[in-house]
Design a protein around this motif. Structure first.
Motif, mmCIF file in Angstrom:
data_model
loop_
_atom_site.group_PDB
_atom_site.id
_atom_site.type_symbol
_atom_site.label_atom_id
_atom_site.label_comp_id
_atom_site.label_asym_id
_atom_site.label_seq_id
_atom_site.Cartn_x
_atom_site.Cartn_y
_atom_site.Cartn_z
ATOM 1 N N ARG A 195 -32.193 -26.136 -30.475
ATOM 2 C CA ARG A 195 -32.245 -25.883 -28.762
ATOM 3 C C ARG A 195 -30.462 -25.547 -28.413
ATOM 4 N NH1 ARG A 195 -34.174 -29.361 -25.624
ATOM 5 N NH2 ARG A 195 -33.518 -30.827 -26.493
ATOM 6 N N PHE A 196 -29.920 -26.502 -28.904
ATOM 7 C CA PHE A 196 -28.465 -26.570 -28.338
ATOM 8 C C PHE A 196 -27.942 -25.020 -29.028
ATOM 9 C CE2 PHE A 196 -23.784 -27.333 -28.246
ATOM 10 C CZ PHE A 196 -23.799 -28.427 -27.293
ATOM 11 N N HIS A 197 -27.819 -24.549 -30.021
ATOM 12 C CA HIS A 197 -27.591 -23.215 -30.834
ATOM 13 C C HIS A 197 -27.974 -22.050 -30.044
ATOM 14 C CE1 HIS A 197 -27.301 -25.614 -34.912
ATOM 15 N NE2 HIS A 197 -25.906 -25.992 -34.091
ATOM 16 N N SER A 198 -29.199 -21.897 -29.648
ATOM 17 C CA SER A 198 -29.116 -21.060 -28.606
ATOM 18 C C SER A 198 -28.546 -21.044 -27.071
ATOM 19 C CB SER A 198 -30.983 -21.085 -28.379
ATOM 20 O OG SER A 198 -31.562 -19.980 -27.093
ATOM 21 N N GLU A 199 -28.721 -22.365 -26.407
ATOM 22 C CA GLU A 199 -28.333 -22.203 -25.410
ATOM 23 C C GLU A 199 -26.282 -21.458 -25.460
ATOM 24 O OE1 GLU A 199 -29.006 -22.263 -22.363
ATOM 25 O OE2 GLU A 199 -31.238 -22.827 -23.397
ATOM 26 N N MET A 200 -26.123 -22.221 -26.419
ATOM 27 C CA MET A 200 -24.235 -22.060 -26.886
ATOM 28 C C MET A 200 -23.650 -20.603 -27.525
ATOM 29 S SD MET A 200 -22.935 -23.384 -30.045
ATOM 30 C CE MET A 200 -23.869 -22.143 -31.826
ATOM 31 N N ALA A 201 -25.100 -19.454 -27.658
ATOM 32 C CA ALA A 201 -25.426 -18.155 -28.416
ATOM 33 C C ALA A 201 -25.504 -17.965 -27.235
ATOM 34 C CB ALA A 201 -25.661 -18.267 -29.146
ATOM 35 N N LYS A 202 -25.159 -17.588 -25.625
ATOM 36 C CA LYS A 202 -25.808 -17.292 -24.423
ATOM 37 C C LYS A 202 -24.185 -16.579 -24.110
ATOM 38 C CE LYS A 202 -30.496 -18.860 -23.575
ATOM 39 N NZ LYS A 202 -31.248 -19.566 -22.607
ATOM 40 N N PHE A 203 -24.519 -15.669 -23.437
ATOM 41 C CA PHE A 203 -23.106 -14.877 -22.388
ATOM 42 C C PHE A 203 -22.996 -15.955 -21.357
ATOM 43 C CE2 PHE A 203 -23.990 -10.463 -23.995
ATOM 44 C CZ PHE A 203 -22.799 -10.725 -25.249
ATOM 45 N N ARG A 204 -23.790 -17.023 -21.135
ATOM 46 C CA ARG A 204 -23.547 -17.470 -20.066
ATOM 47 C C ARG A 204 -22.208 -18.769 -20.061
ATOM 48 N NH1 ARG A 204 -28.620 -19.049 -17.767
ATOM 49 N NH2 ARG A 204 -28.685 -20.704 -19.621
ATOM 50 N N PHE A 205 -22.461 -19.161 -21.875
ATOM 51 C CA PHE A 205 -21.796 -19.843 -22.064
ATOM 52 C C PHE A 205 -20.400 -19.534 -22.812
ATOM 53 C CE2 PHE A 205 -19.831 -22.896 -25.380
ATOM 54 C CZ PHE A 205 -19.905 -24.202 -24.596
ATOM 55 N N LEU A 206 -20.824 -18.283 -23.551
ATOM 56 C CA LEU A 206 -19.968 -18.301 -23.465
ATOM 57 C C LEU A 206 -18.556 -17.467 -22.879
ATOM 58 C CD1 LEU A 206 -21.814 -15.863 -26.806
ATOM 59 C CD2 LEU A 206 -19.837 -17.481 -27.377
ATOM 60 N N ASN A 207 -18.834 -17.063 -21.724
ATOM 61 C CA ASN A 207 -17.194 -15.975 -20.997
ATOM 62 C C ASN A 207 -17.072 -17.500 -20.308
ATOM 63 O OD1 ASN A 207 -18.518 -14.071 -20.998
ATOM 64 N ND2 ASN A 207 -19.662 -13.666 -19.245
ATOM 65 N N GLU A 208 -17.591 -19.420 -20.159
ATOM 66 C CA GLU A 208 -16.617 -19.799 -19.701
ATOM 67 C C GLU A 208 -15.725 -20.091 -20.929
ATOM 68 O OE1 GLU A 208 -17.049 -21.207 -17.227
ATOM 69 O OE2 GLU A 208 -18.794 -19.737 -16.654
ATOM 70 N N LEU A 209 -16.356 -20.025 -22.115
ATOM 71 C CA LEU A 209 -15.113 -20.271 -23.382
ATOM 72 C C LEU A 209 -14.069 -19.275 -22.820
ATOM 73 C CD1 LEU A 209 -17.322 -21.343 -25.976
ATOM 74 C CD2 LEU A 209 -15.704 -23.110 -24.891
ATOM 75 N N ILE A 210 -14.276 -18.031 -23.233
ATOM 76 C CA ILE A 210 -13.425 -16.398 -23.125
ATOM 77 C C ILE A 210 -12.762 -16.692 -21.522
ATOM 78 C CG2 ILE A 210 -13.189 -14.020 -22.112
ATOM 79 C CD1 ILE A 210 -15.934 -13.861 -24.303
ATOM 80 N N LYS A 211 -13.170 -17.215 -20.379
ATOM 81 C CA LYS A 211 -12.137 -18.055 -19.733
ATOM 82 C C LYS A 211 -10.936 -18.447 -19.963
ATOM 83 C CE LYS A 211 -15.700 -17.062 -15.598
ATOM 84 N NZ LYS A 211 -16.974 -18.576 -14.914
ATOM 85 N N VAL A 212 -11.304 -19.852 -20.668
ATOM 86 C CA VAL A 212 -9.639 -20.447 -21.981
ATOM 87 C C VAL A 212 -8.646 -19.841 -21.651
ATOM 88 C CG1 VAL A 212 -9.279 -22.685 -22.889
ATOM 89 C CG2 VAL A 212 -11.587 -22.189 -21.603
ATOM 90 N N LEU A 213 -9.415 -18.697 -22.920
ATOM 91 C CA LEU A 213 -8.474 -17.622 -23.000
ATOM 92 C C LEU A 213 -8.240 -16.141 -22.597
ATOM 93 C CD1 LEU A 213 -10.140 -17.743 -27.034
ATOM 94 C CD2 LEU A 213 -8.411 -18.799 -25.981
ATOM 95 N N SER A 214 -8.536 -15.545 -21.068
ATOM 96 C CA SER A 214 -8.401 -14.932 -20.607
ATOM 97 C C SER A 214 -6.866 -14.972 -19.967
ATOM 98 C CB SER A 214 -9.437 -14.302 -19.967
ATOM 99 O OG SER A 214 -9.607 -13.257 -19.504
ATOM 100 N N PRO A 215 -6.060 -14.711 -19.658
ATOM 101 C CA PRO A 215 -4.892 -14.518 -18.777
ATOM 102 C C PRO A 215 -5.240 -14.100 -17.547
ATOM 103 C CG PRO A 215 -4.902 -12.355 -20.028
ATOM 104 C CD PRO A 215 -5.773 -12.843 -20.687
ATOM 105 N N LYS A 216 -6.400 -13.095 -16.976
ATOM 106 C CA LYS A 216 -7.386 -12.835 -16.127
ATOM 107 C C LYS A 216 -7.756 -14.333 -15.575
ATOM 108 C CE LYS A 216 -8.599 -8.354 -17.051
ATOM 109 N NZ LYS A 216 -9.414 -7.092 -17.074
ATOM 110 N N TYR A 217 -7.854 -15.434 -15.874
ATOM 111 C CA TYR A 217 -8.725 -16.522 -15.938
ATOM 112 C C TYR A 217 -7.507 -18.065 -15.873
ATOM 113 C CZ TYR A 217 -12.658 -13.992 -14.719
ATOM 114 O OH TYR A 217 -13.444 -13.133 -14.772
#
Length: 287
Positions: free
Chosen positions: A66-88
């Motif tokens: 259940r946790f794996h399914s949620e973490m693999a969604k763009f909704r959460f992945l995008n939050e991680l990407i924001k930490v890396l992106s210079p735009k965020y």
């Protein structure tokens, strides 16, 4: 808050384990926990973000599908990407936090190859130049176990390793988690090698089958009339290719000694290839 307290330098493993238990106990636990963790990972306080990443990885270890399914969604992945992106938040996130986030996403591409969104997210980061090269995962990195594991995984067939891994992952001692990670990494390497062997076998057997089929077609033409110069040239090329395939089959057979079904398939293909090669030689000699 207690598990990610930036004023505490060391991880509070007892608290992290309680957090995981709460996630498992609550129907909405995975989605709610990931919203909280995303907020903490994006914290301007380095210690808080790093603690949150440790909590995240421990949840992936202990909180199931259940946790794996949620973490693999763009909704959460995008939050991680924001930490890396210079735009965020990448402008002010520390290099240590960004490095850990990159490691986390990369490790998931290894453990969850069936999750297309994780693969897409990581490839996007590479295309945009945010990730320059695949990170080398340190030995003390907590890797999540694969979910679901492929059938006939080493952990499924090796009962001792499976029991040892389960015991180490349940421990709250950092040194046990490090040992679990080393065990997981060694098994990943072993399974990758096994997967590479299977891939080589499938590709080689497919090529043998196609070569034999093509030879059979040309021999059919030969029985009806003389081969054209183009056909003779093709047959010569097939003969040369057959010669090169034979040692590949011998190597595959030595790799598959313990797998009777695979070995039988390889030997059968070898017999067909030997027949095709013999026919090629006869026709070429006759022509």
């Amino acid at each position: 808050d207690e598990a990610t307290d930036p004023s505490v330098p060391e991880e509070n493993w007892e608290c992290i384990q309680r957090f995981c238990a709460q996630v498992n106990a609550d129907t909405e636990g995975p989605s709610f926990a990931l919203r909280l963790l995303a907020h903490k990972i994006q914290s301007p306080q380095e210690g808080e973000a790093l603690h949150a990443l440790t909590v995240l990885e421990t949840c992936v270890n202990n909180c199931g599908d259940r946790f794996h399914s949620e973490m693999a969604k763009f909704r959460f992945l995008n939050e991680l990407i924001k930490v890396l992106s210079p735009k965020y938040y990448g402008i002010w996130s520390s290099e240590k936090v960004k490095s850990r986030v990159t490691e986390v996403i990369f490790s998931w591409t290894v453990w969850f190859p069936q999750e297309v969104k994780i693969q897409d997210a990581y490839q996007m980061l590479k295309k945009q130049g945010i990730v320059k090269e695949d990170p080398k995962l340190p030995e003390d990195k907590i890797l999540p176990p694969p979910s679901p594991r492929p059938q006939n995984s080493i952990f499924d067939t090796d009962e001792e390793k499976s029991k040892l891994l389960a015991r180490l992952l349940k421990s709250s001692h950092p040194e046990d988690l490090q040992a679990a990670n080393r065990l997981i990494q060694s098994v990943v390497k072993e399974e990758q090698e096994k997967s590479a062997q299977v891939s080589r076998r499938v590709n080689t057997l497919s090529e043998v089958s196609e070569t034999v089929r093509h030879v059979d077609e040309l021999l059919g033409n030969c029985r009806r009339h003389e081969l054209s110069p183009a056909d003779q040239e093709t047959l010569q090329a097939l003969s040369q290719r057959s010669e090169k395939l034979r040692p590949l089959l011998f190597r595959l057979a030595s790799e598959a000694v313990a797998d009777e079904e695979a070995l039988a398939e390889i030997l059968q293909a070898s017999d067909k290839l030997s027949w095709a090669l013999g026919q090629c030689r006869q026709v070429v000699a006759g022509q």
